[in-house]
Design a protein around this motif. Structure first.
Motif, mmCIF file in Angstrom:
data_model
loop_
_atom_site.group_PDB
_atom_site.id
_atom_site.type_symbol
_atom_site.label_atom_id
_atom_site.label_comp_id
_atom_site.label_asym_id
_atom_site.label_seq_id
_atom_site.Cartn_x
_atom_site.Cartn_y
_atom_site.Cartn_z
ATOM 1 N N ASP A 2 0.877 -1.179 0.000
ATOM 2 C CA ASP A 2 0.000 0.000 0.000
ATOM 3 C C ASP A 2 0.909 1.221 0.000
ATOM 4 O O ASP A 2 1.849 1.289 0.779
ATOM 5 C CB ASP A 2 -0.898 -0.001 1.245
ATOM 6 N N ILE B 238 -1.431 3.877 6.670
ATOM 7 C CA ILE B 238 -2.401 2.778 6.610
ATOM 8 C C ILE B 238 -1.683 1.436 6.637
ATOM 9 O O ILE B 238 -2.039 0.515 7.376
ATOM 10 C CB ILE B 238 -3.274 2.901 5.347
ATOM 11 N N ARG B 239 -0.628 1.313 5.825
ATOM 12 C CA ARG B 239 0.093 0.044 5.756
ATOM 13 C C ARG B 239 0.697 -0.320 7.120
ATOM 14 O O ARG B 239 0.614 -1.462 7.563
ATOM 15 C CB ARG B 239 1.197 0.141 4.703
ATOM 16 N N VAL C 147 -2.108 -1.439 9.552
ATOM 17 C CA VAL C 147 -2.596 -2.790 9.255
ATOM 18 C C VAL C 147 -1.563 -3.829 9.677
ATOM 19 O O VAL C 147 -1.904 -4.862 10.272
ATOM 20 C CB VAL C 147 -2.920 -2.932 7.751
ATOM 21 N N ASP D 214 -2.967 -3.172 -2.348
ATOM 22 C CA ASP D 214 -3.818 -2.013 -2.601
ATOM 23 C C ASP D 214 -4.116 -1.987 -4.098
ATOM 24 O O ASP D 214 -3.259 -2.322 -4.914
ATOM 25 C CB ASP D 214 -3.084 -0.738 -2.164
ATOM 26 N N VAL E 121 -7.290 -4.937 -1.588
ATOM 27 C CA VAL E 121 -7.973 -4.082 -0.616
ATOM 28 C C VAL E 121 -8.032 -2.691 -1.230
ATOM 29 O O VAL E 121 -7.013 -2.154 -1.659
ATOM 30 C CB VAL E 121 -7.223 -4.048 0.733
ATOM 31 N N THR E 122 -9.224 -2.116 -1.310
ATOM 32 C CA THR E 122 -9.350 -0.869 -2.048
ATOM 33 C C THR E 122 -10.395 0.073 -1.478
ATOM 34 O O THR E 122 -11.356 -0.358 -0.844
ATOM 35 C CB THR E 122 -9.712 -1.167 -3.519
ATOM 36 N N SER E 123 -10.166 1.356 -1.715
ATOM 37 C CA SER E 123 -11.182 2.361 -1.397
ATOM 38 C C SER E 123 -11.894 2.799 -2.666
ATOM 39 O O SER E 123 -12.718 3.701 -2.647
ATOM 40 C CB SER E 123 -10.535 3.575 -0.709
ATOM 41 N N LYS F 66 -11.496 -0.927 1.971
ATOM 42 C CA LYS F 66 -10.610 -0.525 3.065
ATOM 43 C C LYS F 66 -11.367 -0.245 4.358
ATOM 44 O O LYS F 66 -10.746 -0.050 5.400
ATOM 45 C CB LYS F 66 -9.798 0.704 2.652
ATOM 46 N N THR F 67 -12.684 -0.245 4.284
ATOM 47 C CA THR F 67 -13.477 -0.066 5.507
ATOM 48 C C THR F 67 -13.546 -1.358 6.328
ATOM 49 O O THR F 67 -14.059 -1.358 7.448
ATOM 50 C CB THR F 67 -14.911 0.374 5.144
ATOM 51 N N THR F 68 -13.014 -2.448 5.794
ATOM 52 C CA THR F 68 -12.995 -3.726 6.499
ATOM 53 C C THR F 68 -12.150 -3.614 7.769
ATOM 54 O O THR F 68 -11.068 -3.028 7.755
ATOM 55 C CB THR F 68 -12.401 -4.827 5.591
ATOM 56 N N LEU G 269 -10.308 -8.599 8.241
ATOM 57 C CA LEU G 269 -9.270 -8.784 7.233
ATOM 58 C C LEU G 269 -8.448 -10.035 7.539
ATOM 59 O O LEU G 269 -8.122 -10.812 6.633
ATOM 60 C CB LEU G 269 -8.361 -7.559 7.171
#
Length: 206
Positions: free
Chosen positions: A13, A18-19, A22, A59, A86-88, A109-111, A116
């Motif tokens: 990502d 974010i990366r 996660v 991503d 995984v995407t927005s 990405k709301t997961t 996940l």
């Protein structure tokens, strides 16, 4: 669980925050081990070749090569590595491309991190998981009306390239390019190639 028995995960990502978040959350799972991280498509491929992960969490939109392109390359080079996106930006066309590239998971990405982790286990176990909302959107949107060539030329047009530049890059005559782009615009009900490119991009058709 020891490292040899854990599911080895690659995270790719380009958003470092974010990366990192996660990775930290997945590290709390006893049976998951993040063995590598990447910020671009080429880096993801390099990390996968070096670390041989069981699951690559990619991503969709990354610099130089998107997640679907990376997944397609991994299917060829490392068939033992299962890929998930995984995407927005979960457009219907993106889902179709991902499934054609052999992607086993497609999630927004709301997961949550816990969910996940469950999906990573599902994908590693040989099953497929597609977010129900994204699947419903793909079904309702239907197939792209564009031919592969029309989509290719619209993608070039989306970046503002002139007819002459598109013709040069596609190795076609300018007249042929105009014909393809006019046909694509007509199919999408767009007033010009720029509007057509915007519509196609919004649907994930390139």
């Amino acid at each position: 669980m020891n490292d040899t028995a854990a599911i080895r995960v690659l995270l790719a990502d380009d958003e470092h925050l974010i990366r990192g978040a996660v990775a930290a959350l997945l590290a709390l799972e006893d049976d998951l081990l993040v063995v590598a991280e990447a910020a671009s498509g080429p880096e993801a491929l390099a990390m996968a070749r070096a670390h041989r992960p069981d699951v690559a969490v990619l991503d969709l939109q990354m610099p130089e090569a998107d997640g679907v392109s990376v997944a397609a390359a991994l299917r060829s080079e490392l068939p033992g590595c299962r890929s998930m996106i995984v995407t927005s930006h979960g457009r219907p066309g993106h889902l179709k491309r991902a499934l054609e590239a052999g992607v086993r998971g497609f999630v927004p990405k709301t997961t949550s991190a816990r969910r996940l982790a469950e999906i990573i286990r599902t994908v590693h176990g040989g099953s497929r998981y597609v977010d129900p909302g994204l699947a419903a959107d793909a079904i309702s949107a239907g197939e792209s009306p564009l031919t592969a060539r029309e989509a290719e030329l619209l993608e070039l047009a989306a970046d503002g390239a002139s007819i002459a530049e598109i013709a040069r890059r596609a190795r076609l005559s300018q007249g042929t390019v105009r014909n393809y782009l006019s046909a694509a615009a007509a199919k999408l009900g767009a007033e010009n190639r720029h509007a057509a490119a915007r519509i196609a991009r919004e649907h994930g058709w390139f």
